[in-house]
Every structure is written in C-alpha cells, then in structure tokens.
Design an enzyme around this catalytic site. Structure first.
Site, mmCIF file in Angstrom:
data_model
loop_
_atom_site.group_PDB
_atom_site.id
_atom_site.type_symbol
_atom_site.label_atom_id
_atom_site.label_comp_id
_atom_site.label_asym_id
_atom_site.label_seq_id
_atom_site.Cartn_x
_atom_site.Cartn_y
_atom_site.Cartn_z
ATOM 1 N N ASP A 16 0.452 -1.253 -0.203
ATOM 2 C CA ASP A 16 0.113 -0.146 0.034
ATOM 3 C C ASP A 16 0.696 0.922 -0.134
ATOM 4 O O ASP A 16 0.632 2.086 1.174
ATOM 5 C CB ASP A 16 -1.243 -0.162 1.138
ATOM 6 C CG ASP A 16 -0.077 -0.475 2.031
ATOM 7 O OD1 ASP A 16 0.675 -0.359 3.089
ATOM 8 O OD2 ASP A 16 -1.111 0.305 3.394
ATOM 9 N N HIS A 246 9.675 0.088 8.631
ATOM 10 C CA HIS A 246 8.923 -0.852 8.621
ATOM 11 C C HIS A 246 8.992 -1.790 7.544
ATOM 12 O O HIS A 246 9.687 -3.225 7.468
ATOM 13 C CB HIS A 246 7.290 -0.667 9.006
ATOM 14 C CG HIS A 246 6.611 0.278 10.276
ATOM 15 N ND1 HIS A 246 6.914 -0.419 11.382
ATOM 16 C CD2 HIS A 246 6.866 1.322 9.659
ATOM 17 C CE1 HIS A 246 6.505 0.579 12.011
ATOM 18 N NE2 HIS A 246 6.305 1.530 11.059
HETATM 19 C C1 BDR Z 1 2.805 -0.813 8.337
HETATM 20 O O1 BDR Z 1 1.598 0.287 7.898
HETATM 21 C C2 BDR Z 1 1.644 0.711 7.200
HETATM 22 O O2 BDR Z 1 1.975 2.220 7.692
HETATM 23 C C3 BDR Z 1 3.327 1.290 6.965
HETATM 24 O O3 BDR Z 1 3.489 0.755 5.721
HETATM 25 C C4 BDR Z 1 3.718 -0.521 7.536
HETATM 26 O O4 BDR Z 1 3.169 -1.629 6.050
HETATM 27 C C5 BDR Z 1 3.577 -0.559 9.765
HETATM 28 O O5 BDR Z 1 2.177 -0.433 10.962
HETATM 29 CA CA CA Z 2 2.462 -0.772 3.967
#
Ligand code: BDR
Ligand code: CA
Length: 321
Positions: A16, A246
C-alpha cells in the site's frame, strides 16, 4: 546457450505505497537474487487506486516497468476504509509522487493475480505482504489451497509486546482489516510475521537519512524526495529526527532470514471491542489449550530479535548503489 540461472527468490508483493512500502520496493529492486514477479495494490496507507498508481511509479523509477500491478479490493472485509495520509502525505508519497506512470493496472484483481501466479508456479513463489491482508484473504476464498501453492509468506504486521500504532493495541496492517488478518493467520501458510516489535528497531536517524539524501543515485533521490510528511510524523512522536522503515525491514528479512531469530506461536487477531485488530499469541509451552486460541491453527514464525544494524546497512547500500 545455457539457460539463465533462476533467481533465489521469486516474489509477489502486496503493498500500500506509502513511503516505507516504496522504499521496500526500491530495496528489493536492487537485490540481484530477487525476481519481483508482480505487485498487488492494497488499501491501507492510502486508497487502493492511489496505492496502485504509486506502485506503478515506484516500479518505473526502479527500472522495473515490465512488472504488472493489479489493483486490489477497495475496502476492508468488514469495516469502513480508513487511510493514513497524515503519515504518508496526501498522495501517499509525501506530496511528491510526481507524474503518473504511463502504464495501467492489470485487468485482473490483486487476489486473482496472486492465485493465477501461484497456480502457474506451484511451490515457487514467496509473497511479501506489506499492507492490510484483504487481498490475501480474498485470494484464499478463490483458492483455499493457496497455502500449498505458495512457498512462503512474509508479512509486516502485528504488535505483540509493544503498543500498537493505530490503537493502543493494534498495528496498522492488522487494524486496517482484522478479519482478513485473522483469515490469513489461521490458513496454514508457511508464514513469517515481522511485527512492530521488530520494525521499531529499523530507525533511520537524521545522519542515516542525510547519507541517502546526499547519494547520487536515482533510487536514493526518489526515496529522499518522498520523506517529508513521514519524517515529520515520526520525529514529532519520537522527539528526535528520523523515521521507522517498517516494510524495508520486512523485505530485508525475507531476503535474508538470518537477520532475525524467530519464535513459533499460534496467533489470532482480536475482532471485537476496544482491542479490535490486536494480534494475540499463545506463548504457553504446553499444548493443552484452556482459554487459549480456540482452534488447532498451525503456528506461525514471529521475528523475535533482529540485527537492525546490518539490515539498515543493506537498505542503505541498496538505495545508493
Ligand atoms: C505498517 O503500516 C503502514 O503504515 C506501513 O506501510 C507498514 O506496512 C506499519 O504498521
Ligand atoms: Ca505498508
């Protein structure tokens, strides 16, 4: 001529983008041993259509303009769409997404694409899931044997011994579609979770980010250009300049499993009340289940420690090479 050696890892990415998703794609694009087979776009950080447009842009920038992008489902399975532009910027890429790709998304959905590819290449494909798991849950409904067709699934998601980042208990990818996460976690995939507990260690501080900003490489230039909103958000919550990578960390662990150590537990996702979206694990060492996870679902692997220094070095190297 002998056939070209096959890459060690053939990957379908469900994503995403989203700033850290974009970085993860750029990281993978630079891995000589990784073949990105296709990308599915998911809602989450932004609506699905925006995520799909951004995935196309990032692949173009990475020189991977032959990789198809299929748009996924526009909403979570059972709750209204909630997105996080306040983290990732109005367009999901810090307001700097730039011109749209000249390419279009595929005719099929992300779930259909995943099922088709998995059936075509049984046992070969790794799925890297960096978003709410809606598309994967829908793929399971099309093909309940999907866990047997995929070689492995690596998911960024969940929070076990740290607070959530959407609610006090729930991490974004499980909070944005708890029913989908629950369906995927009990489905029997060979599945590795890279939870918030680990990704919180993938902290890019101001010095590290400046090394990316100063690099004379197209991936680094693009990666730096999309950071403003994301860094501002993380800097304000942590009280020091930087951001958490992340999804790049999950990608790095997928490429090299030895970057982490693992525990195996049954995991379920809370579907009710104020802890909705929380990921719960059964940490007991015995198998008689009283008041635990209410079925015999297979355990999943959860990254429990991580060599974040090496992972961050590799991310830096990939973006600046
Ligand atoms: C996850 O949530 C999204 O905001 C980031 O892309 C990552 O996949 C972190 O909690
Ligand atoms: Ca993500």
């Amino acid at each position: 001529m002998p056939p070209a050696p096959s890459p060690r890892l053939s990957v379908v990415i469900d994503t995403d983008p989203g700033v850290d998703d974009a970085w993860a794609i750029l990281f993978l694009a630079a891995q000589p041993d990784v073949e990105i087979v296709a990308v599915g776009a998911a809602h989450g950080n932004v609506p699905t259509a925006v995520a799909a447009a951004n995935a196309l842009r990032v692949l173009d920038i990475a020189g991977l303009d032959h990789i198809p992008v299929a748009a996924g489902h526009p909403t979570p399975l059972q709750q209204p769409l909630r997105t996080s532009e306040f983290v990732h910027g109005v367009d999901g890429l810090g307001g700097n997404a730039g011109p749209a790709s000249l390419r279009r998304t595929s005719q099929e959905s992300a779930a259909e694409q995943l099922v088709r590819l998995a059936r075509q290449r049984p046992g070969e494909l790794t799925l890297l899931a960096l978003a709410p798991l809606t598309n994967i849950a829908l793929a399971l409904r099309i093909e309940p044997n999907l866990p047997r067709y995929l070689r492995r699934v690596v998911c960024m998601g969940g929070a076990f011994r740290v607070p959530g980042n959407v609610t006090a208990w729930a991490e974004a990818n499980s909070a944005h579609d708890p029913e989908a996460a629950e369906e995927v976690l009990r489905a029997g995939f060979d599945l590795t979770l890279v939870p918030l507990d680990m990704t919180d260690h993938a902290w890019a501080d101001d010095i590290w980010l400046k090394r990316i900003a100063d690099a004379d490489a197209p991936a680094a230039r693009f990666a730096s250009s999309v950071l403003d909103t994301y860094v501002a958000l993380y800097s304000s919550t942590r009280g020091t300049v930087g951001c958490v990578l992340h999804d790049p960390l999950a990608a790095a662990i997928m490429v090299d499993e030895s970057l982490a150590t693992y525990e195996e537990h049954q995991v379920m996702v809370e579907l009710a009340g104020h802890t909705r979206g929380a990921t719960l694990l059964d940490a007991r060492k015995f198998t008689v289940s009283h008041g635990g996870i209410p079925d015999q679902r297979p355990p999943v692997r959860i990254a429990a420690t991580v060599d974040a220094v090496t992972a961050m070095d590799r991310i830096h190297h990939a973006l600046t090479a």
